[in-house]
Design a protein around this motif. Structure first.
Motif, PDB file in Angstrom:
ATOM      1  N   ASN A  61      15.010  30.959 -17.121  1.00 58.91           N
ATOM      2  CA  ASN A  61      15.282  32.052 -18.052  1.00 58.91           C
ATOM      3  C   ASN A  61      14.331  33.215 -17.810  1.00 58.91           C
ATOM      4  OD1 ASN A  61      12.857  31.492 -19.660  1.00 58.91           O
ATOM      5  ND2 ASN A  61      13.996  29.719 -20.448  1.00 58.91           N
ATOM      6  N   LYS A  63      12.810  36.592 -19.940  1.00 61.76           N
ATOM      7  CA  LYS A  63      12.657  37.189 -21.269  1.00 61.76           C
ATOM      8  C   LYS A  63      11.739  38.405 -21.207  1.00 61.76           C
ATOM      9  CE  LYS A  63      13.071  32.695 -23.601  1.00 61.76           C
ATOM     10  NZ  LYS A  63      12.406  31.737 -24.522  1.00 61.76           N
ATOM     11  N   ARG A  78      12.054  26.908 -14.709  1.00 60.64           N
ATOM     12  CA  ARG A  78      12.437  25.623 -15.310  1.00 60.64           C
ATOM     13  C   ARG A  78      12.907  24.633 -14.236  1.00 60.64           C
ATOM     14  NH1 ARG A  78      16.481  25.452 -18.797  1.00 60.64           N
ATOM     15  NH2 ARG A  78      15.500  24.028 -20.264  1.00 60.64           N
ATOM     16  N   SER A 142      20.793  36.251 -13.512  1.00 62.58           N
ATOM     17  CA  SER A 142      20.228  36.471 -14.847  1.00 62.58           C
ATOM     18  C   SER A 142      21.012  37.493 -15.654  1.00 62.58           C
ATOM     19  CB  SER A 142      18.768  36.922 -14.737  1.00 62.58           C
ATOM     20  OG  SER A 142      18.663  38.088 -13.946  1.00 62.58           O
ATOM     21  N   MET A 152      27.717  34.322 -22.315  1.00 62.35           N
ATOM     22  CA  MET A 152      26.684  34.495 -21.292  1.00 62.35           C
ATOM     23  C   MET A 152      26.937  35.709 -20.400  1.00 62.35           C
ATOM     24  SD  MET A 152      24.495  32.193 -21.889  1.00 62.35           S
ATOM     25  CE  MET A 152      23.498  32.288 -20.412  1.00 62.35           C
TER      26      MET A 152
END
Length: 208
Positions: A61, A63, A78, A142, A152
């Motif tokens: 992810n 952010k 991850r 992304s 998404m």
């Protein structure tokens, strides 16, 4: 190439599955060593193999760190959050060893430096992979292109960001899923197609 020791290094990128119909392992052979992305000088002569799986199932992810545009984003790959990825990389390491154990490599190969002969079982190789795996500098997906009813989806088929006027994304981040290989060529293809869309030009038709 001079005779040298073998140095295996893992780059996280899906793995040795004969049932799938796309490339699933990528190798990079180096007649020298690249340690810590080139920041550390090697102390001995050796050759190195970077092996990575393509289309890993783990999803990272991205952010925002703050509302300050100068702050770097928070990126979490991850790794291995999908349990299928680790066995795939273990299979890739074992295949690498099999390749370099061939007779054609006898005159070039000495002992394996890393991970070394102490890592033989799947469990041992798994522990090394979890410590050694790192980025291969091909982040993507992304800002997914997709249908507008998909939660998404970030951009539509014209690369326009949903809900924002006069903003497009044109790079590998709009791929719905990662390609089986390096991203340079597909990213150029995305950019050329987006340029045609922005200029309202029909796409070029291949003669081949």
């Amino acid at each position: 190439m001079r005779k040298g020791k073998c140095f295996l290094k893992n780059n996280v990128k899906k793995a040795a599955d004969p049932e799938i119909n796309h490339p699933d392992i990528q190798f990079h052979f180096l007649p020298s060593q690249v340690i810590d992305h080139g920041r550390t000088a090697p102390q001995e002569e050796a050759f190195q193999v970077h092996v990575g799986t393509l289309r890993a199932k783990s999803v990272g992810n991205l952010k925002l760190k703050s509302n300050n545009p100068r702050d770097h984003p928070v990126i979490d790959p991850r790794y291995f959050t999908n349990p299928a990825d680790l066995p795939d990389l273990v299979a890739a390491v074992k295949l690498t060893r099999e390749i370099f154990a061939q007779k054609a490599m006898d005159e070039h190969r000495l002992e394996e430096i890393i991970p070394g002969s102490n890592y033989e079982t799947d469990s041992q190789i798994s522990e090394w992979v979890k410590q050694a795996a790192e980025t291969a500098y091909h982040p993507s997906c992304s800002a997914k292109m997709g249908k507008e009813d998909d939660s998404m989806t970030v951009v539509n088929s014209n690369c326009q960001v949903l809900g924002v006027q006069n903003l497009r994304v044109v790079d590998s981040s709009i791929m719905p899923s990662v390609a089986s290989g390096n991203l340079n060529a597909p990213t150029i293809a995305i950019a050329e197609r987006a340029a045609d869309i922005i200029r309202r030009m029909k796409p070029l038709v291949s003669r081949f």
